[in-house]
Design a protein around this motif. Structure first.
Motif, mmCIF file in Angstrom:
data_model
loop_
_atom_site.group_PDB
_atom_site.id
_atom_site.type_symbol
_atom_site.label_atom_id
_atom_site.label_comp_id
_atom_site.label_asym_id
_atom_site.label_seq_id
_atom_site.Cartn_x
_atom_site.Cartn_y
_atom_site.Cartn_z
ATOM 1 N N CYS A 80 0.851 -1.166 0.170
ATOM 2 C CA CYS A 80 -0.046 0.084 -0.010
ATOM 3 C C CYS A 80 0.831 1.424 0.153
ATOM 4 O O CYS A 80 1.803 1.397 0.717
ATOM 5 N N THR A 81 0.836 2.271 -1.072
ATOM 6 C CA THR A 81 1.545 3.260 -0.893
ATOM 7 C C THR A 81 0.869 4.701 -0.490
ATOM 8 O O THR A 81 1.251 5.564 -0.601
ATOM 9 N N ALA A 82 -0.417 4.439 -0.068
ATOM 10 C CA ALA A 82 -1.256 5.467 0.645
ATOM 11 C C ALA A 82 -0.410 5.979 1.851
ATOM 12 O O ALA A 82 0.070 5.120 2.610
ATOM 13 N N SER A 83 -0.538 7.245 1.969
ATOM 14 C CA SER A 83 0.174 7.798 3.229
ATOM 15 C C SER A 83 -0.591 7.463 4.686
ATOM 16 O O SER A 83 -0.117 7.212 5.665
ATOM 17 N N ALA A 84 -1.819 7.464 4.522
ATOM 18 C CA ALA A 84 -2.772 7.035 5.662
ATOM 19 C C ALA A 84 -3.974 6.389 5.078
ATOM 20 O O ALA A 84 -4.633 6.522 4.172
ATOM 21 N N ILE A 85 -4.645 5.147 5.642
ATOM 22 C CA ILE A 85 -5.574 4.668 5.503
ATOM 23 C C ILE A 85 -6.350 4.449 6.584
ATOM 24 O O ILE A 85 -6.136 4.565 7.920
ATOM 25 N N ASP A 86 -7.866 4.257 6.217
ATOM 26 C CA ASP A 86 -8.911 3.889 7.202
ATOM 27 C C ASP A 86 -9.419 2.278 7.159
ATOM 28 O O ASP A 86 -9.978 2.009 6.086
ATOM 29 N N ILE A 87 -9.311 1.666 8.309
ATOM 30 C CA ILE A 87 -9.835 0.228 8.152
ATOM 31 C C ILE A 87 -11.165 0.549 9.017
ATOM 32 O O ILE A 87 -11.136 0.910 10.205
ATOM 33 N N ASN A 88 -12.243 0.131 8.586
ATOM 34 C CA ASN A 88 -13.560 0.116 9.539
ATOM 35 C C ASN A 88 -14.150 -1.138 9.627
ATOM 36 O O ASN A 88 -13.966 -2.199 8.772
ATOM 37 N N GLY A 89 -14.912 -1.205 10.764
ATOM 38 C CA GLY A 89 -15.606 -2.548 11.137
ATOM 39 C C GLY A 89 -15.734 -2.165 12.549
ATOM 40 O O GLY A 89 -15.358 -2.961 13.498
ATOM 41 N N GLU A 90 -16.804 -1.181 12.839
ATOM 42 C CA GLU A 90 -17.105 -0.994 14.449
ATOM 43 C C GLU A 90 -17.355 -2.246 15.099
ATOM 44 O O GLU A 90 -17.110 -2.297 16.423
ATOM 45 N N ASN A 91 -18.484 -3.111 14.645
ATOM 46 C CA ASN A 91 -19.075 -4.264 15.343
ATOM 47 C C ASN A 91 -18.526 -5.499 14.830
ATOM 48 O O ASN A 91 -19.322 -6.259 14.909
ATOM 49 N N ALA A 92 -17.495 -5.593 14.092
ATOM 50 C CA ALA A 92 -17.144 -6.735 13.340
ATOM 51 C C ALA A 92 -16.864 -7.866 14.552
ATOM 52 O O ALA A 92 -16.371 -7.567 15.380
ATOM 53 N N SER A 93 -17.384 -8.986 13.929
ATOM 54 C CA SER A 93 -16.994 -10.292 14.557
ATOM 55 C C SER A 93 -16.417 -11.160 13.558
ATOM 56 O O SER A 93 -16.165 -12.381 14.084
ATOM 57 N N ALA A 94 -16.239 -10.832 12.434
ATOM 58 C CA ALA A 94 -15.568 -11.382 11.206
ATOM 59 C C ALA A 94 -14.728 -10.666 10.292
ATOM 60 O O ALA A 94 -15.136 -9.531 10.098
ATOM 61 N N GLN A 95 -13.817 -10.965 9.671
ATOM 62 C CA GLN A 95 -12.959 -10.472 8.887
ATOM 63 C C GLN A 95 -14.064 -9.791 7.777
ATOM 64 O O GLN A 95 -13.637 -8.524 7.195
ATOM 65 N N SER A 96 -14.754 -10.473 7.378
ATOM 66 C CA SER A 96 -15.749 -9.850 6.136
ATOM 67 C C SER A 96 -16.567 -8.768 6.597
ATOM 68 O O SER A 96 -17.322 -8.196 5.788
ATOM 69 N N GLU A 97 -16.655 -8.499 7.851
ATOM 70 C CA GLU A 97 -17.132 -7.180 8.489
ATOM 71 C C GLU A 97 -16.557 -6.180 8.322
ATOM 72 O O GLU A 97 -16.767 -5.047 9.043
ATOM 73 N N THR A 98 -15.087 -5.959 7.906
ATOM 74 C CA THR A 98 -14.117 -5.094 7.987
ATOM 75 C C THR A 98 -14.009 -4.617 6.412
ATOM 76 O O THR A 98 -14.285 -5.500 5.673
ATOM 77 N N LYS A 99 -13.393 -3.387 6.197
ATOM 78 C CA LYS A 99 -13.200 -3.038 5.077
ATOM 79 C C LYS A 99 -12.183 -1.737 5.230
ATOM 80 O O LYS A 99 -11.783 -1.364 6.171
ATOM 81 N N CYS A 100 -11.542 -1.642 3.835
ATOM 82 C CA CYS A 100 -10.496 -0.548 3.660
ATOM 83 C C CYS A 100 -11.256 0.393 2.841
ATOM 84 O O CYS A 100 -11.621 0.478 1.832
ATOM 85 N N SER A 101 -11.829 1.395 3.708
ATOM 86 C CA SER A 101 -12.612 2.515 3.471
ATOM 87 C C SER A 101 -11.707 3.556 2.300
ATOM 88 O O SER A 101 -12.270 4.219 1.772
ATOM 89 N N THR A 102 -10.273 3.227 2.467
ATOM 90 C CA THR A 102 -9.528 4.244 1.372
ATOM 91 C C THR A 102 -9.434 3.828 0.005
ATOM 92 O O THR A 102 -8.909 4.344 -0.929
ATOM 93 N N PHE A 103 -9.762 2.433 0.008
ATOM 94 C CA PHE A 103 -9.786 1.717 -1.626
ATOM 95 C C PHE A 103 -10.428 2.689 -2.350
ATOM 96 O O PHE A 103 -11.331 3.374 -2.234
ATOM 97 N N ALA A 104 -9.670 2.936 -3.573
ATOM 98 C CA ALA A 104 -10.203 3.695 -4.746
ATOM 99 C C ALA A 104 -9.797 3.058 -5.877
ATOM 100 O O ALA A 104 -8.545 2.614 -6.319
ATOM 101 N N CYS A 105 -10.730 2.608 -6.632
ATOM 102 C CA CYS A 105 -10.541 1.722 -7.959
ATOM 103 C C CYS A 105 -9.875 2.502 -8.997
ATOM 104 O O CYS A 105 -10.161 3.492 -9.451
ATOM 105 N N LYS A 106 -8.791 1.639 -9.751
ATOM 106 C CA LYS A 106 -8.258 2.262 -10.888
ATOM 107 C C LYS A 106 -9.263 2.265 -11.862
ATOM 108 O O LYS A 106 -9.048 2.765 -13.043
ATOM 109 N N CYS A 107 -10.320 1.308 -11.898
ATOM 110 C CA CYS A 107 -11.322 1.142 -13.005
ATOM 111 C C CYS A 107 -12.088 2.421 -13.266
ATOM 112 O O CYS A 107 -12.370 3.392 -12.389
#
Ligand code: SF4
Length: 107
Positions: A80-107
């Motif tokens: 990851c070359t971003a200077s800062a990122i946010d991983i979100n998942g306030e009430n997560a009980s599994a990996q699938s309930e988290t995400k990288c909110s900084t993701f920006a698609c090249k598409c």
């Protein structure tokens, strides 16, 4: 290295919204939106198998990120070359309930 702010406070590695793991993996090799990514290193602190030594480690502001989300603008050869990122998942009980909110698609 990247500054990581992580709201997955239910993770065993989370210390005051910083991560104490040293390195994390972000998954989502075919992701085209943030919701299709997740923190592959998330581990629910309520799981019985929590390792004792973890509780004494400090959270670090900067962290190495091994990222499989190859469609992200910030992904360079799985780093990851971003200077800062946010991983979100306030009430997560599994990996699938988290995400990288900084993701920006090249598409
Ligand atoms: S910003 Fe992009 S490259 Fe960095 S961890 Fe998030 S999804 Fe991966």
């Amino acid at each position: 290295m990247t500054i990581l702010n992580c709201t997955a406070v239910t993770c065993v590695y989370n210390k005051d919204r910083l991560c104490s793991r040293g390195e994390i993996q972000v998954t989502g090799s075919d992701a085209r939106i943030a919701d299709e990514t997740c923190c592959g290193s998330f581990r629910d602190r309520n799981e019985g198998s929590a390792v004792n030594s973890i509780k004494d480690s400090c959270g670090c502001e900067k962290i190495n990120i091994d990222c499989k989300a190859r469609e992200c603008t910030y992904n360079e050869h799985c780093r990851c070359t971003a200077s800062a990122i946010d991983i979100n998942g306030e009430n997560a009980s599994a990996q699938s309930e988290t995400k990288c909110s900084t993701f920006a698609c090249k598409c």
